[in-house]
Write a protein that holds these residues in place. Sequence first.
Motif, PDB file in Angstrom:
ATOM      1  N   ARG A  83       1.055  -1.139  -0.017  1.00  0.00           N
ATOM      2  CA  ARG A  83       0.083   0.050  -0.039  1.00  0.00           C
ATOM      3  C   ARG A  83       0.554   1.304   0.007  1.00  0.00           C
ATOM      4  NH1 ARG A  83      -3.348  -0.461   5.508  1.00  0.00           N
ATOM      5  NH2 ARG A  83      -3.450  -2.739   4.576  1.00  0.00           N
ATOM      6  N   LYS A  84       0.113   2.538  -0.436  1.00  0.00           N
ATOM      7  CA  LYS A  84       1.031   3.489  -0.398  1.00  0.00           C
ATOM      8  C   LYS A  84       1.835   3.828   0.928  1.00  0.00           C
ATOM      9  CE  LYS A  84       0.476   8.642  -1.302  1.00  0.00           C
ATOM     10  NZ  LYS A  84      -0.707   9.642  -1.579  1.00  0.00           N
ATOM     11  N   GLY A  85       2.951   4.370   0.874  1.00  0.00           N
ATOM     12  CA  GLY A  85       3.609   4.626   1.949  1.00  0.00           C
ATOM     13  C   GLY A  85       4.728   3.424   2.370  1.00  0.00           C
ATOM     14  N   ASP A  86       4.317   2.334   1.840  1.00  0.00           N
ATOM     15  CA  ASP A  86       5.260   1.100   2.429  1.00  0.00           C
ATOM     16  C   ASP A  86       6.855   1.219   2.020  1.00  0.00           C
ATOM     17  OD1 ASP A  86       3.261  -0.220   3.473  1.00  0.00           O
ATOM     18  OD2 ASP A  86       2.765  -1.427   1.905  1.00  0.00           O
ATOM     19  N   LYS A  87       7.596   0.888   2.509  1.00  0.00           N
ATOM     20  CA  LYS A  87       8.996   0.958   2.384  1.00  0.00           C
ATOM     21  C   LYS A  87       9.703  -0.556   1.674  1.00  0.00           C
ATOM     22  CE  LYS A  87       9.565   5.079   4.196  1.00  0.00           C
ATOM     23  NZ  LYS A  87      10.103   6.297   3.079  1.00  0.00           N
ATOM     24  N   VAL A  88      10.076  -0.321   0.663  1.00  0.00           N
ATOM     25  CA  VAL A  88      10.471  -1.795  -0.106  1.00  0.00           C
ATOM     26  C   VAL A  88      11.892  -1.759  -0.733  1.00  0.00           C
ATOM     27  CG1 VAL A  88       8.051  -2.319  -0.518  1.00  0.00           C
ATOM     28  CG2 VAL A  88       9.350  -0.633  -2.372  1.00  0.00           C
ATOM     29  N   ILE A  89      12.241  -3.071  -1.131  1.00  0.00           N
ATOM     30  CA  ILE A  89      13.523  -3.318  -1.717  1.00  0.00           C
ATOM     31  C   ILE A  89      13.186  -4.167  -2.768  1.00  0.00           C
ATOM     32  CG2 ILE A  89      15.730  -4.256  -1.511  1.00  0.00           C
ATOM     33  CD1 ILE A  89      15.519  -3.997   1.463  1.00  0.00           C
ATOM     34  N   LEU A  90      13.937  -3.938  -3.934  1.00  0.00           N
ATOM     35  CA  LEU A  90      13.970  -4.553  -5.053  1.00  0.00           C
ATOM     36  C   LEU A  90      15.373  -4.988  -5.383  1.00  0.00           C
ATOM     37  CD1 LEU A  90      14.641  -4.390  -8.510  1.00  0.00           C
ATOM     38  CD2 LEU A  90      12.492  -5.533  -7.805  1.00  0.00           C
ATOM     39  N   ASN A  91      15.615  -6.303  -5.913  1.00  0.00           N
ATOM     40  CA  ASN A  91      17.034  -6.802  -6.422  1.00  0.00           C
ATOM     41  C   ASN A  91      16.286  -7.897  -7.493  1.00  0.00           C
ATOM     42  OD1 ASN A  91      17.334  -7.236  -3.133  1.00  0.00           O
ATOM     43  ND2 ASN A  91      18.840  -6.067  -3.998  1.00  0.00           N
ATOM     44  N   GLY A  92      17.005  -7.767  -8.754  1.00  0.00           N
ATOM     45  CA  GLY A  92      16.833  -8.665  -9.695  1.00  0.00           C
ATOM     46  C   GLY A  92      15.585  -8.986 -10.566  1.00  0.00           C
ATOM     47  N   TRP A  93      15.219  -9.894 -10.794  1.00  0.00           N
ATOM     48  CA  TRP A  93      13.981 -10.185 -11.540  1.00  0.00           C
ATOM     49  C   TRP A  93      14.103  -9.428 -13.168  1.00  0.00           C
ATOM     50  CZ3 TRP A  93      11.440 -14.003  -9.753  1.00  0.00           C
ATOM     51  CH2 TRP A  93      11.284 -14.325  -8.528  1.00  0.00           C
ATOM     52  N   GLY A  94      15.218  -9.253 -13.400  1.00  0.00           N
ATOM     53  CA  GLY A  94      15.439  -8.729 -14.788  1.00  0.00           C
ATOM     54  C   GLY A  94      15.368  -7.103 -14.867  1.00  0.00           C
ATOM     55  N   VAL A  95      14.985  -6.678 -13.816  1.00  0.00           N
ATOM     56  CA  VAL A  95      15.148  -4.971 -13.771  1.00  0.00           C
ATOM     57  C   VAL A  95      16.447  -4.463 -13.926  1.00  0.00           C
ATOM     58  CG1 VAL A  95      14.740  -3.158 -12.172  1.00  0.00           C
ATOM     59  CG2 VAL A  95      13.092  -5.111 -12.123  1.00  0.00           C
ATOM     60  N   GLY A  96      16.611  -3.654 -14.985  1.00  0.00           N
ATOM     61  CA  GLY A  96      17.761  -3.034 -15.444  1.00  0.00           C
ATOM     62  C   GLY A  96      18.385  -3.776 -16.661  1.00  0.00           C
ATOM     63  N   GLU A  97      17.805  -4.947 -16.804  1.00  0.00           N
ATOM     64  CA  GLU A  97      18.140  -5.880 -18.012  1.00  0.00           C
ATOM     65  C   GLU A  97      17.013  -5.768 -19.028  1.00  0.00           C
ATOM     66  OE1 GLU A  97      20.037  -9.380 -16.827  1.00  0.00           O
ATOM     67  OE2 GLU A  97      19.628  -8.844 -14.686  1.00  0.00           O
ATOM     68  N   THR A  98      15.913  -6.180 -18.852  1.00  0.00           N
ATOM     69  CA  THR A  98      14.537  -6.180 -19.544  1.00  0.00           C
ATOM     70  C   THR A  98      13.490  -5.337 -19.261  1.00  0.00           C
ATOM     71  OG1 THR A  98      13.742  -8.065 -18.553  1.00  0.00           O
ATOM     72  CG2 THR A  98      15.403  -8.551 -20.217  1.00  0.00           C
ATOM     73  N   HIS A  99      13.538  -4.833 -18.051  1.00  0.00           N
ATOM     74  CA  HIS A  99      12.587  -3.955 -17.654  1.00  0.00           C
ATOM     75  C   HIS A  99      13.195  -2.692 -16.805  1.00  0.00           C
ATOM     76  CE1 HIS A  99       8.494  -3.602 -15.525  1.00  0.00           C
ATOM     77  NE2 HIS A  99       9.041  -2.725 -14.839  1.00  0.00           N
ATOM     78  N   HIS A 100      12.661  -1.436 -17.087  1.00  0.00           N
ATOM     79  CA  HIS A 100      13.167  -0.210 -16.620  1.00  0.00           C
ATOM     80  C   HIS A 100      13.500  -0.305 -15.124  1.00  0.00           C
ATOM     81  CE1 HIS A 100      12.577   2.056 -20.225  1.00  0.00           C
ATOM     82  NE2 HIS A 100      11.382   2.381 -20.002  1.00  0.00           N
TER      83      HIS A 100
END
Length: 329
Positions: A83-100
């Motif tokens: 939900r809005k305001g949640d603090k999150v982390i993203l690693n991998g999943w093709g982000v920066g390779e096939t996804h912005h």
Amino acid sequence: MPDTFKAILVSRDADKNQSVAVTDLTEADLMEGDVTVAVEATTVNYKDGLAITGKAPVVRRWPLVPGVDLAGTVLSSDHPDWRKGDKVILNGWGVGETHHGAYAGRARLKGDWLVPLPDGMSAHDAMAVGTAGYTAMLSVMALERHGIVPKRGPVIVTGAAGGVGSVAVSILSSLGYHVIASTGRSAEADYLRELGAAEIIAREDLSGPGKPLGKERWAGGIDAVGSHTLANVLSMTSYGGAVAACGLAGGMDLPSSVAPFILRGVSLLGIDSVMAPKELRLEAWRRIGTDLDVGKLAALSTTIGFDGIIGAARDIVEGKIRGRVVVDM
């Protein structure tokens, strides 16, 4: 007019010549996803350096915003877990390779790719750990599952002054392991000792062609280099030991033999951080919150602004950066 935000965009022309530029984007330019995140911090990883410089085929969709990891705040969500305001982390999943990816003020992502920011950890702290530290923790966990605990004997970390290596040295030492750090940068010896390395050996000791079996020197290892280095590490691993392989800074080849595997029962543990299942990610970040000395993050990392990303990407490919580079967005 819609709100704009700065982004780094890598592109190719008809002749496949790559270019990189800073541009303005809007949310309409983002890719599919059910969660939109305000990017607060990111990093410059070796993979990001390869993407921006074009030294290796990391980017597989054009044009693309690079950046394989981020921490930030949810702006909007159609996913039940966020939900809005949640603090999150993203690693991998093709982000920066096939996804912005992360090198933009905002990112639209799939909610299933995200994990919560650990309690007490800031976005900056999370990216001081970043994909490199998360990969290091996955490697430590793999060694533990194989029974490579401190009482089994020393463990070696190759590429020890790099991002994965620095965090691996810090985590392993905090868990009580006798850590042997291998580096090609002798000037970083004091830095590695501060992180907890008990011994330091030169990269040249492992970088040349080796014997099928060498003297047993360590119970396990974490290798971010590959090629001859990994082959030599395997040849010197003691009976029943294990080596976690998580990088290829020295090459993708493995000029080894089956001798360590069939004569000493050594195991080679493959570490994939990009597509690791969510349960493993959650455990890795939980362990990072408990087993990594946050006080060492300052020694592990330097901080730059958005305008420093392209220069840092070039430097990391040329081996000019130690530890972690955090980008304050």
